[in-house]
Each structure stands twice: as structure tokens, then as C-alpha cells.
Design a protein around this motif. Structure first.
Motif, short mmCIF file in Angstrom:
data_model
loop_
_atom_site.label_atom_id
_atom_site.label_comp_id
_atom_site.label_asym_id
_atom_site.label_seq_id
_atom_site.Cartn_x
_atom_site.Cartn_y
_atom_site.Cartn_z
N TYR A 408 11.54 -9.31 3.40
CA TYR A 408 10.77 -8.84 2.25
C TYR A 408 9.57 -8.01 2.71
CZ TYR A 408 7.69 -9.10 -1.87
OH TYR A 408 6.86 -8.79 -2.93
N LEU A 409 8.79 -8.55 3.62
CA LEU A 409 7.57 -7.88 4.05
C LEU A 409 7.87 -6.62 4.85
CD1 LEU A 409 5.45 -11.00 5.05
CD2 LEU A 409 5.10 -9.55 3.05
N SER A 410 8.88 -6.66 5.70
CA SER A 410 9.20 -5.48 6.52
C SER A 410 9.60 -4.30 5.64
CB SER A 410 10.30 -5.80 7.53
OG SER A 410 11.51 -6.11 6.90
N LYS A 411 10.36 -4.59 4.58
CA LYS A 411 10.77 -3.51 3.66
C LYS A 411 9.58 -2.93 2.91
CE LYS A 411 15.54 -5.08 3.09
NZ LYS A 411 16.52 -5.77 2.19
N HIS A 412 8.63 -3.78 2.54
CA HIS A 412 7.44 -3.27 1.84
C HIS A 412 6.54 -2.48 2.79
CE1 HIS A 412 8.76 -6.00 -1.34
NE2 HIS A 412 7.92 -5.38 -2.14
N ILE A 413 6.40 -2.95 4.03
CA ILE A 413 5.58 -2.22 4.99
C ILE A 413 6.20 -0.86 5.29
CG2 ILE A 413 4.74 -2.20 7.38
CD1 ILE A 413 4.51 -5.28 7.15
N GLN A 414 7.52 -0.81 5.40
CA GLN A 414 8.20 0.46 5.65
C GLN A 414 7.91 1.46 4.53
OE1 GLN A 414 9.92 1.45 8.44
NE2 GLN A 414 9.79 3.44 7.42
N GLN A 415 7.91 0.97 3.29
CA GLN A 415 7.63 1.86 2.17
C GLN A 415 6.16 2.28 2.14
OE1 GLN A 415 9.87 3.33 0.24
NE2 GLN A 415 11.46 2.27 1.43
N MET A 416 5.26 1.41 2.58
CA MET A 416 3.86 1.81 2.73
C MET A 416 3.73 2.93 3.75
SD MET A 416 1.41 -1.57 2.53
CE MET A 416 1.78 -2.02 4.22
N LYS A 417 4.46 2.78 4.85
CA LYS A 417 4.42 3.80 5.90
C LYS A 417 4.92 5.15 5.37
CE LYS A 417 5.87 2.58 10.02
NZ LYS A 417 6.77 2.32 11.18
N GLU A 418 5.98 5.11 4.56
CA GLU A 418 6.50 6.35 3.98
C GLU A 418 5.46 6.98 3.05
OE1 GLU A 418 9.27 7.85 4.89
OE2 GLU A 418 9.60 6.19 6.30
N ALA A 419 4.74 6.14 2.30
CA ALA A 419 3.69 6.67 1.42
C ALA A 419 2.58 7.33 2.21
CB ALA A 419 3.13 5.54 0.55
N VAL A 420 2.23 6.72 3.36
CA VAL A 420 1.20 7.30 4.23
C VAL A 420 1.66 8.65 4.75
CG1 VAL A 420 0.03 7.03 6.45
CG2 VAL A 420 0.13 5.11 4.85
N LYS A 421 2.93 8.74 5.15
CA LYS A 421 3.49 10.01 5.62
C LYS A 421 3.42 11.08 4.54
CE LYS A 421 6.81 8.11 8.98
NZ LYS A 421 8.24 7.95 9.29
N GLU A 422 3.50 10.64 3.29
CA GLU A 422 3.46 11.58 2.17
C GLU A 422 2.04 11.88 1.71
OE1 GLU A 422 6.17 9.91 -0.70
OE2 GLU A 422 7.81 9.91 0.75
N GLY A 423 1.05 11.42 2.49
CA GLY A 423 -0.32 11.83 2.23
C GLY A 423 -1.24 10.79 1.64
N VAL A 424 -0.76 9.58 1.39
CA VAL A 424 -1.61 8.54 0.81
C VAL A 424 -2.60 8.04 1.84
CG1 VAL A 424 -1.62 6.19 -0.14
CG2 VAL A 424 0.12 7.83 -0.89
N ASP A 425 -3.86 7.94 1.45
CA ASP A 425 -4.91 7.38 2.31
C ASP A 425 -4.94 5.87 2.08
OD1 ASP A 425 -7.13 6.70 3.76
OD2 ASP A 425 -8.54 7.97 2.66
#
Length: 486
Positions: A408-425
Motif C-alpha cells: 500500500y505505502l510503496s504504491k502511494h510513495i511511487q505516485q508521490m514521486k511521479e507528482a514531484v516529477k510533474e512539478g509538485v513542490d
């Protein structure tokens, strides 16, 4: 110009808790009784189904619990004994590599009834010791001023946050702790998940719902008063130490339209607006225009004084924090307006799996939320709650194999990482209940979130031994690799 490739080096990895769910020692050190101390244990399977998410207390129940407390169980009164075991627990967080520990201060530990002119020194000293212990390991505290609790006397005397009297009582409390810990705490949140006032008035605002004529009116009046209190706390923080970073927080519930039908799409927009209303006010400093039509449609009239506008403008937060557990499904139906802004939707998303507590599991929803929030506010974001409640099994060898939590947590962290790549601070990530604690909703112990197992059952029996789960070692590797090893 280059795209971000991952989490920044100073990313604040850690975990999150709340005073009323971990501290215990509910009358020690001069602490007064809080609203959470009257949250009675509810068996989630008593009626054959999982109980609701929030505890609600009526004026009659409060009287009964006060007069006959020995007949009931109040697990938040004992917590997990963090009050006496904080050194052991913080050492375990340090072993995992925490850079940040989210916790809250109990208002009733500092001002036992909320009405005192002078603070309780024993309470202040306790948090001094906790913050000093964090500093020993280089852990930054992220401190919530009000996390689902307040002195019960303010409920009895004023019916909680429906009264403007609480604004300056909270400001006094906020100024006290900001001044006391100005050199120990750099990150603050004023109110936990303020939008949950729409789900439980008692939980979020200390309001006895049976004593108000219109609960929706009361929820928004309480929210308005909390907006003002939060803004005054932000202003105080900047006066006391301009380097302090202070944020607002919501329970982020991204609403998807049930179908491509335009009416469903419109309802999703309206549902998301009610969720965004809270950071709109706190991150922008004024009421958004869309809410005025909603107020008119629902006959809501807020007591809004001339000075309120300036207070809100002067109290804009530095960052927006969220908890994220699930997404929501919106549909144009007869009860759509009642469902908008609520924690759970009766319409289940057929594309998502459900947790043991019937919560939809939607990692991509977190990414969608972060992208939308950052586009909207252009302020740093902080995921300060996210996690999976589950019935963990302790083996004879004293092991907890919680691969489901790691997944559960690894999948959510991966999506956070993708958001950061897309410019989220993104500032940091503190998963909820990093150590097992008392459930907010039903006051259970058996709904476990932590990386650390606590030997205690729903009735409060057990050795309180701290036991590392498999996820403990996994999260240690995640932090050490700055999110690259998942």
C-alpha cells in the motif's frame, strides 16, 4: 530548465500521530479533560458491519459519561502510554531514520480548562522534553496545535467552536506554545483536517450537535471561527519567529464523477469545491465566490464581523498539508448535496480494491490530488497522513509480516514521486500511525497502521511492548534511499 527526477535531498520523511491517540496519562501532569477523553469505545462489529469513522457525543451522552464513567471504556485516556515511553518511541523512530515526527500538543495539557490566564508548566515541560529528545536525533517536529481535541470545559460552557469566544482563547494558547517552542519547532499546522467538521461536529469542533438547530449552519460557523483562530495563530507565529513555517490541513477527498454524464461531472466539481473551500480560505486569505451560492441554497448565514476580512488576509499559511486515505465518487442524485464533502461515499468505485475497513485503495488518486492542489495554490504541499488500517497478526516468534502495508505505502510513495516529477513542490511525507495507536473513529486498538506493533488490545490489556514489524525495516530502507528503494 530540468524536470525534477525525485524527492529533494531535504525531503522530510517521518511518521504521524496525535496526542489524544498516543499519550495516555489523561490526568497526569496537571492535564484537564478533553473532548477526546469522552470518546467511548465502540465495537465495530456489534451490528455486523464496520462502524462509522468518527465519534459523536451528544449532551446526554456527555452527562452519562461524566456521571458513570466506570461503566464505559475510554481508550484515548490510556493511549499507548507515549507520555511515559516517549524516549523509547522516539529512539525507534530514529532507528528508522525519521527526519520528521508529526505530533500534536494537547490544548488541555497547557490550559486544562481553556479558561486559565496562566499555562500549566508541567504540560509545557513535557513537550519541552519531547522536542529535546527529537533534537537529540536530528528529527524535526511537525506540530499540530489542535488535533481533534480541546478542553471539555469549552464544550460545556460555549458548545465548542460555534462560539466566537474560542477564537481568542485559542490565540492565547497558540501564542503560548509558539513563544515557548520558538527555537525547537520550525513546522506547525493549526488545525487537523478542518473540513472534517462536515462529518463530525463533536470531533472537529467540540460541538454537541443535539444542542444546535441546524448542524450544517453550525459546521460552517465553527469553521469560520477556526479560520479566524488559525489566521491569528499564523500572524503570531510570524511575529514570534519569522522563520517558522505554518500550514493548514484538510482530509483530501478527491471526487470522481460516477459516469461521463455531464450532471455527474458537475456534481464532482461541486464536491471538490466543498473540499477545497478550507484551503481556499487559509491559503488565499478570503472566501471563494462559489461558497456564497452554496450558503444561499442551504440557508447558511455566517456571523462575519467587519474585522474578520482583514484577519483572514493577514493570516495566510505558508504550506498546505493533507491527509489522504481514499478517493470519493460523486453522482447527480437526490442526496448529492448531503454527500458532498463527506469522508466516504456510498457509491463504490468498481476499479478499486477495498481495505478491511471498506476504504477504497487509490494510489493514483493521491497523485491527482497533489497535482490539482499545487496547480491551485502554488504553495508547498505536505502529505502528513496516509496509511492502511489493518488487523495485524503477531506470530509466536513476535513477528508481524505486513506485506499488505508495504504494498500500500510503496504504491502511494511511487505516485508521490511521479507528482514531484510533474512539478509538485512536496515538503515531506509522514504516514499515519507510524506506531500503532488508538483509532480515531471507533477508539479501537485492533485497527493498526504502524511500523511498530504495540502489545495492547481493544480493552487496554497487554504489556505495551514495542515490536518492529516487517514494514519497519522496509521504511528504513525507503528513507535511507530517499524514496528510491520501494
Amino acid at each position: 530548465m530540468k524536470a525534477n527526477q525525485g524527492f529533494k535531498p531535504e525531503f522530510l520523511w517521518g511518521g504521524a500521530t496525535a496526542a489524544n491517540q498516543i499519550e495516555g496519562a489523561y490526568l497526569d501532569g496537571g492535564k484537564g479533560l478533553s473532548t477526546s477523553d469522552f470518546a467511548a469505545y465502540k465495537d465495530p462489529y456489534a451490528k455486523g458491519k464496520v462502524n462509522n469513522f468518527t465519534f459523536d457525543v451528544t449532551s446526554h451522552e456527555l452527562q452519562e459519561y461524566t456521571n458513570n464513567s466506570e461503566k464505559y471504556l475510554f481508550p484515548k485516556r490510556w493511549g499507548i502510554d507515549f507520555y511515559n515511553r516517549y524516549k523509547e518511541d522516539i529512539a525507534l523512530f530514529a532507528e528508522m531514520g525519521f527526519k520528521c515526527f508529526r505530533l500534536s500538543i494537547s490544548w488541555a495539557r497547557i490550559f486544562p480548562t481553556g479558561l486559565e490566564q496562566e499555562p500549566n508548566e508541567e504540560g509545557l515541560s513535557f513537550y519541552d522534553a519531547v522536542f529535546d529528545e527529537c533534537a537529540k536525533y536530528g528529527i524535526e517536529p511537525l506540530v499540530t496545535m489542535s488535533h481533534y481535541e480541546m478542553p471539555i470545559e469549552l464544550t460545556k460552557k460555549y458548545n465548542g467552536w460555534v462560539s466566537r469566544k474560542l477564537i481568542h482563547l485559542f490565540e492565547k494558547y497558540a501564542r503560548c506554545i509558539l513563544e515557548r517552542y520558538k527555537n525547537k519547532v520550525n513546522y506547525w499546522i493549526t488545525f487537523n483536517e478542518m473540513n472534517m467538521n462536515l462529518n463530525s461536529l463533536y470531533t472537529g469542533a467540540g460541538v454537541l450537535e443535539d444542542l444546535v438547530d441546524d448542524s450544517l449552519q453550525a459546521a460552517y460557523q465553527a469553521s469560520h471561527n477556526q479560520f479566524l483562530a488559525s489566521a491569528l495563530a499564523v500572524k503570531a507565529a510570524k511575529e514570534i519567529n519569522p522563520q517558522i513555517q505554518i500550514g493548514c490541513m484538510i482530509n483530501q477527498i478527491e471526487a470522481y464523477a460516477h459516469t461521463c454524464k455531464p450532471e455527474d461531472q458537475l456534481q464532482a466539481v461541486k464536491s471538490n469545491q466543498l473540499n477545497m473551500f478550507y484551503p481556499d480560505v487559509q491559503a488565499r486569505g478570503y472566501y471563494p465566490t462559489y461558497i456564497f451560492n452554496y450558503f444561499e441554497e442551504n440557508n447558511i448565514q455566517i456571523e462575519f464581523k467587519p474585522e474578520d476580512e482583514l484577519i483572514l488576509k493577514e493570516g495566510i499559511v505558508d504550506f498546505v498539508a493533507i491527509s489522504y486515505y481514499m478517493s470519493h465518487v460523486a453522482e447527480a442524485r437526490e442526496d448529492a448535496s448531503k454527500l458532498a464533502g463527506t469522508f466516504d461515499s456510498p457509491i463504490k468505485n468498481e476499479f478499486l480494491e477495498l481495505s478491511q475497513w471498506d476504504w477504497p485503495i487509490d494510489p493514483i488518486g493521491l497523485r491527482i490530488s497533489l497535482i490539482k492542489l499545487y496547480d491551485r495554490f502554488q504553495k508547498p504541499l505536505f502529505v502528513c497522513e496516509n496509511g492502511l488500517g489493518a488487523k495485524d497478526v503477531l506470530t509466536k516468534e513476535k513477528k508481524v509480516h505486513d506485506d499488505y502495508r508495504i504494498d500500500y505505502l510503496s504504491k502511494h510513495i511511487q505516485q508521490m514521486k511521479e507528482a514531484v516529477k510533474e512539478g509538485v513542490d512536496l515538503m515531506g511525507y509522514t504516514p499515519w500511525g507510524c506506531i500503532d495507536l488508538i483509532s480515531c473513529g471507533t477508539s479501537q486498538m485492533s485497527k493498526r497502521y504502524g511500523f511498530i506493533y504495540i502489545d495492547q488490545n481493544d480493552e487496554g490489556n497487554g504489556s505495551l511492548e514495542r515490536i518492529r514489524k516487517d514494514s519497519f525495516y522496509w521504511y528504513k530502507d525507503v528513507i535511507a534511499s530517499n524514496g528510491n528503494t520501494l
